[in-house]
Scaffold this active site. Structure first.
Site, PDB file in Angstrom:
ATOM      1  N   SER A   9       5.681  -1.142  -0.377  1.00  0.00           N
ATOM      2  CA  SER A   9       5.490  -0.521  -1.683  1.00  0.00           C
ATOM      3  C   SER A   9       6.765   0.205  -2.109  1.00  0.00           C
ATOM      4  CB  SER A   9       4.344   0.491  -1.594  1.00  0.00           C
ATOM      5  OG  SER A   9       4.334   1.322  -2.738  1.00  0.00           O
ATOM      6  N   ILE A  59       0.867  -1.180   0.000  1.00  0.00           N
ATOM      7  CA  ILE A  59       0.000   0.000   0.000  1.00  0.00           C
ATOM      8  C   ILE A  59       0.901   1.227   0.000  1.00  0.00           C
ATOM      9  CG2 ILE A  59      -1.764   1.300   1.265  1.00  0.00           C
ATOM     10  CD1 ILE A  59      -2.935  -1.283   0.305  1.00  0.00           C
ATOM     11  N   HIS A 107      -6.092  -4.383  -8.568  1.00  0.00           N
ATOM     12  CA  HIS A 107      -5.591  -3.209  -7.839  1.00  0.00           C
ATOM     13  C   HIS A 107      -6.725  -2.557  -7.024  1.00  0.00           C
ATOM     14  CE1 HIS A 107      -1.675  -0.865  -8.040  1.00  0.00           C
ATOM     15  NE2 HIS A 107      -2.378  -0.121  -7.212  1.00  0.00           N
TER      16      HIS A 107
HETATM   17  C1  LIG Z   1      -4.203   3.316  -0.855  1.00  0.00           C
HETATM   18  C2  LIG Z   1      -3.712   2.192  -1.693  1.00  0.00           C
HETATM   19  C3  LIG Z   1      -2.428   2.241  -2.184  1.00  0.00           C
HETATM   20  C4  LIG Z   1      -1.934   1.191  -2.949  1.00  0.00           C
HETATM   21  N1  LIG Z   1      -0.641   1.228  -3.364  1.00  0.00           N
HETATM   22  C5  LIG Z   1      -0.132   0.191  -4.055  1.00  0.00           C
HETATM   23  C6  LIG Z   1       1.237   0.190  -4.412  1.00  0.00           C
HETATM   24  O1  LIG Z   1       1.985   1.106  -4.087  1.00  0.00           O
HETATM   25  N2  LIG Z   1       1.688  -0.852  -5.129  1.00  0.00           N
HETATM   26  C7  LIG Z   1       0.877  -1.897  -5.502  1.00  0.00           C
HETATM   27  O2  LIG Z   1       1.341  -2.819  -6.155  1.00  0.00           O
HETATM   28  N3  LIG Z   1      -0.414  -1.926  -5.141  1.00  0.00           N
HETATM   29  C8  LIG Z   1      -0.937  -0.920  -4.425  1.00  0.00           C
HETATM   30  N4  LIG Z   1      -2.246  -0.940  -4.034  1.00  0.00           N
HETATM   31  C9  LIG Z   1      -3.076  -2.096  -4.390  1.00  0.00           C
HETATM   32  C10 LIG Z   1      -3.064  -3.143  -3.284  1.00  0.00           C
HETATM   33  O3  LIG Z   1      -1.795  -3.732  -3.166  1.00  0.00           O
HETATM   34  C11 LIG Z   1      -4.116  -4.239  -3.541  1.00  0.00           C
HETATM   35  O4  LIG Z   1      -3.865  -4.832  -4.793  1.00  0.00           O
HETATM   36  C12 LIG Z   1      -5.519  -3.666  -3.519  1.00  0.00           C
HETATM   37  O5  LIG Z   1      -5.745  -3.058  -2.261  1.00  0.00           O
HETATM   38  C13 LIG Z   1      -6.612  -4.721  -3.769  1.00  0.00           C
HETATM   39  O6  LIG Z   1      -6.480  -5.827  -2.944  1.00  0.00           O
HETATM   40  P1  LIG Z   1      -6.336  -7.277  -3.602  1.00  0.00           P
HETATM   41  O7  LIG Z   1      -5.165  -7.207  -4.529  1.00  0.00           O
HETATM   42  O8  LIG Z   1      -6.114  -8.194  -2.434  1.00  0.00           O
HETATM   43  O9  LIG Z   1      -7.615  -7.557  -4.338  1.00  0.00           O
HETATM   44  C14 LIG Z   1      -2.766   0.093  -3.257  1.00  0.00           C
HETATM   45  C15 LIG Z   1      -4.063   0.042  -2.747  1.00  0.00           C
HETATM   46  C16 LIG Z   1      -4.534   1.076  -1.979  1.00  0.00           C
HETATM   47  C17 LIG Z   1      -5.937   0.981  -1.428  1.00  0.00           C
END
Ligand SMILES: Cc1cc2nc3c(=O)[nH]c(=O)nc-3n(C[C@H](O)[C@H](O)[C@H](O)COP(=O)(O)O)c2cc1C
Length: 326
Positions: free
Chosen positions: A130, A100, A285
């Protein structure tokens, strides 16, 4: 920690008998409410924002209502075993914290990456750092204790910098590399656009870049002395449309196991494996990057069922939500 994760409830009830009420929320709605109370508005906006009208974000949540569990009785051993093997590590539970970007801002001291790493050490649930973090990766990994940690890479368009980030992750003790492939351009997030809210452009969560000589050598002054110049350079290197050739190159750079994050189609899963991935990370994502996608939960069976063998023989045989009438 006990394998029976639910046993923490016993402590909660005992504490209550002694007059101590838990300060922690117990369901998702309460987590969200408390986060909204605790976080600065701009951080809360960034963390909760969805792409477009939020349809895919909501689909991800709604999909869980369409599935259920049929438990079997009289079988459970007293110790439940939820353990799995991932990235060559044995984990007590089948979950890990996703990367995140900006979790660094989700603690009062703006060192949320370290707070999450400490939570990982305490629970045995791996933390994924991240690319966007408030502390450099070498500092964060020191706080994960015996729990493995993963590093998430947004591949920049500068190979030296990319190699530097990958080598730093390996050298500092991360156990796996999560290569995110769905975010080489900015997601369209109305909630953030309304307020011009993009914390990275204000210099937050840039420490993995700012601590890297392959980034700073392109600057005349240190990032903290000339933040606008550092951010201008960042804007030049961030957007890199990825190809499978990039994945093959990443494979040559590290012995760490690689997960490709952002896969939704079975054919891409196969291509990822063919081009060097060890793990397929099925995700959209959270609906932050692109809208109108299908929920991750519905996509998962199609990807997981992708049979072994040549693509030519298999394509078209897989029941896949995108190919069906919905
Ligand atoms: C606020 C926020 C920031 C995120 N930043 C990143 C990131 O920097 N890199 C990344 O690969 N995914 C990022 N994500 C996506 C999450 O890693 C994740 O894929 C997403 O919350 C959905 O969850 P799931 O993959 O378990 O379905 C972010 C999600 C949120 C909510």
């Amino acid at each position: 920690m006990s394998n029976n994760f639910g046993d923490f409830q016993i402590g909660v009830y005992f504490d209550a008998v002694n007059g101590v009420t838990s300060r922690y929320p117990f369901d998702a709605e309460a987590v969200q409410r408390k986060a909204a109370e605790a976080l600065p508005d701009w951080v809360y906006r960034y963390v909760s924002a969805a792409s477009g009208d939020g349809r895919t974000q909501q689909e991800n949540i709604d999909a869980y209502k369409r599935y259920g569990i049929i438990p079997r009785m009289m079988l459970s051993p007293p110790e439940r075993d939820l353990s799995i093997d991932l990235f060559g590590k044995h984990l007590d539970s089948p979950i890990f914290m996703p990367p995140i970007g900006l979790v660094g801002l989700c603690s009062p001291d703006f060192q949320g990456d370290i707070a999450a790493a400490r939570a990982s050490a305490a629970t045995g649930v791996p933390f994924s750092l991240s690319t966007f973090s408030q502390a450099p990766m070498e500092e964060v990994i020191k706080h994960t204790g015996d729990t493995p940690g993963f590093y998430q890479l947004y591949l920049p368009n500068d190979r030296e910098l990319a190699a530097g980030l990958i080598h730093r992750a390996e050298a500092s003790g991360y156990s796996g590399l999560l290569v995110t492939v769905d975010s080489w351009s900015l997601g369209y997030r109305p909630m953030d656009l309304e307020h011009g809210n993009f914390p990275q452009f204000r210099g937050f969560c840039m420490q993995n870049y700012y601590s890297d000589e392959n980034f700073t050598k392109h600057l005349e002054k240190a990032p903290h002395e000339d933040q606008p110049a550092a951010l201008r350079h960042y804007a030049k290197i961030f957007q890199h449309p990825l190809t499978w050739e990039d994945l093959r190159w990443i494979r040559t750079q590290t012995k760490l196991p690689i997960a490709v994050k952002g896969i939704q189609h079975p054919d891409d899963a196969r291509l990822a494996i063919d081009n060097g991935a060890d793990v397929i990370y099925v995700t959209n994502h959270g609906g932050r990057q692109a809208n109108s996608g299908i929920s991750t939960l519905e996509l998962l069976p199609g990807v997981a069922a992708y049979p072994e063998g040549s693509r030519e023989n298999q394509v078209g045989r897989i029941p896949y939500p995108a190919d069906r009438d919905r």
